[in-house]
Design an enzyme around this catalytic site. Sequence first.
Site, PDB file in Angstrom:
ATOM      1  N   HIS A 166      44.867-112.199  26.594  1.00 44.88           N
ATOM      2  CA  HIS A 166      45.718-112.904  25.630  1.00 44.88           C
ATOM      3  C   HIS A 166      46.361-114.138  26.244  1.00 44.88           C
ATOM      4  O   HIS A 166      46.165-114.463  27.427  1.00 44.88           O
ATOM      5  CB  HIS A 166      46.784-111.953  25.066  1.00 44.88           C
ATOM      6  CG  HIS A 166      47.693-111.336  26.080  1.00 44.88           C
ATOM      7  ND1 HIS A 166      48.569-112.052  26.844  1.00 44.88           N
ATOM      8  CD2 HIS A 166      47.879-110.033  26.438  1.00 44.88           C
ATOM      9  CE1 HIS A 166      49.266-111.242  27.619  1.00 44.88           C
ATOM     10  NE2 HIS A 166      48.859-109.998  27.402  1.00 44.88           N
ATOM     11  N   CYS A 174      47.682-106.038  30.771  1.00 48.30           N
ATOM     12  CA  CYS A 174      46.660-106.873  30.134  1.00 48.30           C
ATOM     13  C   CYS A 174      46.325-108.065  31.038  1.00 48.30           C
ATOM     14  O   CYS A 174      46.829-108.173  32.149  1.00 48.30           O
ATOM     15  CB  CYS A 174      47.140-107.357  28.767  1.00 48.30           C
ATOM     16  SG  CYS A 174      47.426-106.014  27.581  1.00 48.30           S
TER      17      CYS A 174
END
Length: 236
Positions: A166, A174
């Site tokens: 992201h 992440c």
Amino acid sequence: MKLKLIYLLLLIVLFLVLYVLRNQIIGLFFSSEEKQTIESIVEKYNPKVKASLQNNFAKNNIDSTDFEMGILAFKKEQILELYIRKNETDNWKMLKKYPFTAFSGKIGPKLKNGDKQIPEGIYQMEYLNPNSKYHLSIKVNYPNTFDEEKAKLDGRTDLGGDIMIHGKSVTIGCIPVGDKNIEEIFILATKTKNKHFPIIIAPQDFRTNKTFPEIEAISWEKDLYENIAKELTNFE
């Protein structure tokens, strides 16, 4: 007269309280921002991304409207590499490198929910999220079959999930690459012919450093890293 004035003031106060509560309830259940779609994201960012990457595609002699893509991510180097090819019979060619903009956890696979680890393994793109809190995001299909088999062997049940590539510069497991970079990767993900493209996440680049890390918490790291190292040879 004074009594009427008091009633009027009370009514005004009551109206203001109800108005504030109404807005809070609406905000709780409905976003005030207009929801994006994959199509609206493409319309918004495609011209900029096309101009930014046209030389990269030209250098690799690959049509930017007719390609497959794959992603490699290396935790030690904190680099994401994006590869392209014309079709599955051709060799992969590196299109561009993107640095991580944040990092969490340490070397070693993700084992449980909340451990803040970035997974390690051979994954695929699961879906695209045009309404991510982190600008845009690409879902990684963690846990995969390998993760689930090893968890069963270890007696682990809550493996966690929601692993994304992201934007922004924060993470708790992440892979963030910043807003401009995720715009490029996201747009390419909408155009690639292999929609569930490979995403290989490795502790380090085994093509240049062939020594496998030893992970104290598990006994199967050799199996994991042999699989990853073998898969990376396709991207040399």
